[in-house]
Design an enzyme around this catalytic site. Structure first.
Site, PDB file in Angstrom:
ATOM      1  N   GLU A 159      13.916  12.004  -0.828  1.00 21.56           N
ATOM      2  CA  GLU A 159      13.830  13.381   0.021  1.00 21.56           C
ATOM      3  C   GLU A 159      13.810  14.674  -0.488  1.00 21.56           C
ATOM      4  O   GLU A 159      13.339  15.511  -0.120  1.00 21.56           O
ATOM      5  CB  GLU A 159      15.179  13.088   1.181  1.00 21.56           C
ATOM      6  CG  GLU A 159      14.923  11.970   2.250  1.00 21.56           C
ATOM      7  CD  GLU A 159      13.900  12.664   3.200  1.00 21.56           C
ATOM      8  OE1 GLU A 159      13.646  14.012   3.354  1.00 21.56           O
ATOM      9  OE2 GLU A 159      13.259  11.886   4.098  1.00 21.56           O
ATOM     10  N   SER A 160      15.077  14.898  -1.627  1.00 26.70           N
ATOM     11  CA  SER A 160      15.185  16.017  -2.180  1.00 26.70           C
ATOM     12  C   SER A 160      15.240  15.918  -3.754  1.00 26.70           C
ATOM     13  O   SER A 160      15.485  16.853  -4.251  1.00 26.70           O
ATOM     14  CB  SER A 160      16.431  16.751  -1.531  1.00 26.70           C
ATOM     15  OG  SER A 160      17.525  15.687  -2.059  1.00 26.70           O
TER      16      SER A 160
END
Length: 448
Positions: A153-154
């Site tokens: 995700e990040s």
């Protein structure tokens, strides 16, 4: 955008290890061509295209992470047979299934080749975040391997913001974040709070599992939303197998589950690919204190003699370096050894350069100098006079328009005329200047 180009059969039923493909790699894309020459594009998760340099400039990275000078692994990626990847994935201590196929392989290859430095960073940064993720997941009785979701995700960058506005380690959109209790306003964005966002993410994942009952579908829904997963299930005649609804998923979601499997793999088998983790020193212990007034980070940093960047790293949820304590009791995270110092110097902290740093005025004076007052009074008087004249004329026209006459009939008396017109003899006399009772037939008189 960087993509994976995957070519699959129209009658695709699932990815198996027997899928035959011709594979071409370059830095930005992967092209897979099957026997029928059919093509389909798959987006690479955005975190897998981010530059690692941005993460290396974070305060925690610069302060607590360093390259391992004792790691002497050769800087190349060994080649293994598919059977070895399958065996390693099967050995992972997970509840969620970790199947192998060509698409999963391509994501493993990307992590172990182009993203070697990012993996090194994430292995080091995991020391800051994984215990938080695990506590949140455990609170909702979820599989702990979901802690690798923020990897795709990040990239474990707490300040990550996607091109569509998803923010933080767990990449919440504003609406979803607010639905799960995260406050977002001009001064505060709790999507960036590692602890609060982790519990919100665990809650959301738990709800998704109640809907789908399958972890692959849960992960896919986390990426594109449950509605699109339900649409794909419907188009695939109701099957709830991720690999069978795969052709009906949005492009960005087709690579999401394979990337998640690859993240689980690389975070456990990095050493087999000669990747050295960054060494993490133990950060200072921290604790929180509640504040009930607005306070700027520069006020705290200057009085307590601490690095303002450390404050920002400890409190990433505050978007403008201001804790809005006057709105509601707000948390401030500080190194443990500075908590007592904050309490002792609290008045000095709040007083430090308040007018310069907290510039929102609570009250303002209206600038009405004498010349302006006179001018404005004249202007007002003139306007009032004009308005009065206008109103007077309007009133006159209004009164005139309401005047009513009647013609005196043969034998009429003032009392009869007054009765017919709902008035009085006195008013009729006043309106028409009549002193006695004599009136003449055919004469018009005012009755209103």
């Amino acid at each position: 955008m960087k993509r994976i180009y995957l070519l699959i059969a129209t009658m695709f039923l699932g990815f198996s290890s027997s899928l035959q493909a011709q594979i071409v790699d370059d830095e930005d894309e992967i092209i897979v061509t099957n026997e029928k020459g059919e093509k389909e594009s798959i987006d690479i998760p955005e975190a897998m295209t981010a530059e690692v340099d941005s993460m290396l400039h974070l305060y925690n990275t610069k302060t607590y992470l360093r390259k391992d000078a004792d790691c002497n692994l050769p800087n190349f990626n060994p080649v293994f047979k598919p059977e070895e990847f399958k065996a390693r994935l099967q050995r992972l201590p997970t509840i969620m299934e970790m199947p192998y196929n060509d698409v999963v392989q391509k994501f493993i290859d990307r992590y172990s080749n182009q993203l070697r430095q990012s993996v090194s960073y994430m292995l080091g940064a995991s020391n800051f975040y994984f215990s938080i993720f695990e506590q949140a997941l455990e609170a909702y009785h979820l599989p702990l391997e979901l802690k690798y979701l923020p990897v795709i995700e990040s990239g474990l960058n707490p300040k990550a913001v996607s091109r569509v506005g998803a923010t933080g380690l767990w990449q919440f959109m504003i609406v979803t974040g607010e639905n799960y209790g995260l406050t977002v306003n001009s001064l505060l964005d709790e999507r960036c709070d590692p602890i609060k966002s982790s519990y919100a993410a665990a809650n959301y994942l738990s709800d998704l599992y109640k809907i789908f009952g399958d972890w692959n579908l849960v992960i896919a829904a986390y990426n594109c939303g449950p509605d699109k997963i339900n649409q794909a299930i419907h188009r695939a005649n109701g099957t709830k197998d991720y690999w069978k609804i795969y052709p009906y998923l949005p492009p960005e979601t087709r690579g999401y589950v394979p990337a998640f499997i690859a993240a689980n793999y690389i975070m456990n088998y990095y050493c087999d690919h000669n990747i050295c983790p960054m060494v993490a020193d133990v950060p200072e212990k921290t604790d929180t204190i509640m504040v009930d007034r607005d306070i700027h980070f520069d006020q705290i940093a200057n009085v307590l003699k601490m690095d303002v960047n450390q404050l920002k790293e400890l409190n990433p949820q505050y978007r403008r370096d201001i804790v809005n304590g006057s709105n509601q009791l707000s948390t401030l995270r500080l190194p443990v050894d500075l908590i007592n110092s904050f309490i002792e110097k609290e008045d000095s902290i709040y007083a430090y350069k308040t007018d310069e740093l907290l510039t929102k005025r609570s009250e303002v004076e209206v600038d009405l100098s004498p010349s302006k007052v006179i001018s404005e009074k004249r202007s007002y008087a003139s306007s009032k006079k004009a308005y009065s004249k206008k109103r007077s004329k309007s009133s006159s026209r209004k009164k005139h328009s309401k005047t009513k006459f009647t013609t005196v009939r043969d034998g009429d008396t003032l009392s009869e005329i007054a009765e017919r017109n709902n008035t009085t003899v006195k008013k009729l006399r006043k309106l028409n200047g009549i002193k006695g009772t004599t009136i003449h037939k055919g004469k018009k008189i005012k009755v209103k």
